[in-house]
Design a protein around this motif. Structure first.
Motif, PDB file in Angstrom:
ATOM      1  N   ASP A   1       0.844  -1.192   0.000  1.00 60.44           N
ATOM      2  CA  ASP A   1       0.000   0.000   0.000  1.00 60.44           C
ATOM      3  C   ASP A   1       0.882   1.246   0.000  1.00 60.44           C
ATOM      4  N   ALA A   2       0.300   2.368  -0.399  1.00 59.05           N
ATOM      5  CA  ALA A   2       1.048   3.617  -0.576  1.00 59.05           C
ATOM      6  C   ALA A   2       1.682   4.092   0.727  1.00 59.05           C
ATOM      7  N   GLN A   3       0.987   3.981   1.851  1.00 61.46           N
ATOM      8  CA  GLN A   3       1.529   4.429   3.134  1.00 61.46           C
ATOM      9  C   GLN A   3       2.763   3.617   3.511  1.00 61.46           C
ATOM     10  N   SER A   4       2.726   2.314   3.279  1.00 65.62           N
ATOM     11  CA  SER A   4       3.882   1.465   3.580  1.00 65.62           C
ATOM     12  C   SER A   4       5.088   1.879   2.753  1.00 65.62           C
ATOM     13  N   LEU A   5       4.878   2.145   1.474  1.00 61.98           N
ATOM     14  CA  LEU A   5       5.990   2.574   0.626  1.00 61.98           C
ATOM     15  C   LEU A   5       6.558   3.913   1.095  1.00 61.98           C
ATOM     16  N   GLN A   6       5.687   4.830   1.515  1.00 60.57           N
ATOM     17  CA  GLN A   6       6.172   6.116   2.031  1.00 60.57           C
ATOM     18  C   GLN A   6       6.994   5.919   3.308  1.00 60.57           C
ATOM     19  N   ASN A   7       6.538   5.023   4.186  1.00 53.18           N
ATOM     20  CA  ASN A   7       7.281   4.749   5.413  1.00 53.18           C
ATOM     21  C   ASN A   7       8.641   4.124   5.114  1.00 53.18           C
ATOM     22  N   VAL A   8       8.665   3.172   4.200  1.00 49.25           N
ATOM     23  CA  VAL A   8       9.923   2.533   3.793  1.00 49.25           C
ATOM     24  C   VAL A   8      10.870   3.577   3.217  1.00 49.25           C
ATOM     25  N   GLU A   9      10.348   4.447   2.377  1.00 52.17           N
ATOM     26  CA  GLU A   9      11.165   5.491   1.755  1.00 52.17           C
ATOM     27  C   GLU A   9      11.773   6.423   2.807  1.00 52.17           C
ATOM     28  N   LEU A  10      10.984   6.841   3.767  1.00 52.39           N
ATOM     29  CA  LEU A  10      11.466   7.762   4.795  1.00 52.39           C
ATOM     30  C   LEU A  10      12.493   7.100   5.716  1.00 52.39           C
ATOM     31  N   VAL A  11      12.200   5.892   6.182  1.00 54.72           N
ATOM     32  CA  VAL A  11      13.122   5.195   7.079  1.00 54.72           C
ATOM     33  C   VAL A  11      14.436   4.894   6.359  1.00 54.72           C
ATOM     34  N   THR A  12      14.357   4.424   5.120  1.00 55.39           N
ATOM     35  CA  THR A  12      15.570   4.151   4.338  1.00 55.39           C
ATOM     36  C   THR A  12      16.393   5.413   4.178  1.00 55.39           C
ATOM     37  N   SER A  13      15.754   6.504   3.852  1.00 54.28           N
ATOM     38  CA  SER A  13      16.450   7.776   3.674  1.00 54.28           C
ATOM     39  C   SER A  13      17.146   8.205   4.960  1.00 54.28           C
ATOM     40  N   GLU A  14      16.468   8.098   6.091  1.00 58.54           N
ATOM     41  CA  GLU A  14      17.056   8.510   7.368  1.00 58.54           C
ATOM     42  C   GLU A  14      18.252   7.643   7.740  1.00 58.54           C
ATOM     43  N   LEU A  15      18.128   6.324   7.587  1.00 61.51           N
ATOM     44  CA  LEU A  15      19.237   5.437   7.931  1.00 61.51           C
ATOM     45  C   LEU A  15      20.450   5.689   7.041  1.00 61.51           C
ATOM     46  N   ILE A  16      20.212   5.867   5.755  1.00 57.07           N
ATOM     47  CA  ILE A  16      21.328   6.100   4.828  1.00 57.07           C
ATOM     48  C   ILE A  16      21.938   7.479   5.048  1.00 57.07           C
ATOM     49  N   THR A  17      21.112   8.483   5.267  1.00 56.30           N
ATOM     50  CA  THR A  17      21.629   9.835   5.516  1.00 56.30           C
ATOM     51  C   THR A  17      22.535   9.839   6.740  1.00 56.30           C
ATOM     52  N   ASN A  18      22.107   9.175   7.819  1.00 52.24           N
ATOM     53  CA  ASN A  18      22.956   9.087   9.010  1.00 52.24           C
ATOM     54  C   ASN A  18      24.269   8.384   8.693  1.00 52.24           C
TER      55      ASN A  18
END
Length: 158
Positions: A36-53
């Motif tokens: 679902d769209a919300q799950s993809l948005q959550n995955v995108e945000l968490v992935t971005s935060e972990l990689i940015t750190n």
């Protein structure tokens, strides 16, 4: 159930977070699972935060990213060459950063970090709702306000 996973490395540069985030979401969309769209948005945000750190603290070395689907949970892992473990601190209202680990905690079932022989591994388990092939919408509840209100957040300021 068919196993789904991905693994790749990106350079330790600021552009890496955006490129890796796009690749993870693109790869998930290519799997035989409809998220679902919300799950993809959550995955995108968490992935971005972990990689940015990882990029900010890895000193320019490459960063490895992996994702594996286990039932209704997606495990995101990011590996970098720094042995310094991340810690969440309260950011001031006008700070541009400092909220990433709170977002990871709010959107994840569980998350953590540990040292490895070559640096560290940061990970998050994200609930993923799926859209049945029939077209009706169901969700495991990941990312809802109720889920976020019950999130565990560890604070350790250094």
């Amino acid at each position: 159930m068919q196993a789904h996973g991905l693994s790749f490395s990106v350079p330790g540069t600021p552009a890496a977070a955006a490129a890796a985030r796009r690749r993870v979401v693109s790869d998930l969309r290519s799997w035989s699972v409809q998220f679902d769209a919300q799950s993809l948005q959550n995955v995108e945000l968490v992935t971005s935060e972990l990689i940015t750190n990882a990029v900010q603290h890895a000193g320019g070395d490459s960063v490895a990213v992996s994702a594996r689907l286990h039932g209704e949970t997606l495990l995101i892992e990011v590996f970098d060459a720094s042995a310094e473990l991340p810690s969440a601190c309260l950011a001031d209202l006008d700070d541009e950063g400092g909220r990433g680990l709170f977002l990871v905690a709010a959107l994840s079932l569980d998350h953590g970090a540990e040292r490895t022989p070559t640096g560290k591994r940061c990970w998050a388990e994200i609930p993923v709702g799926r859209v049945p092939r029939t077209g009706t919408h169901t969700s495991s509840g990941g990312g809802t306000a109720a889920h976020m209100a019950g999130a565990r957040v560890s604070l350790r300021c250094v």
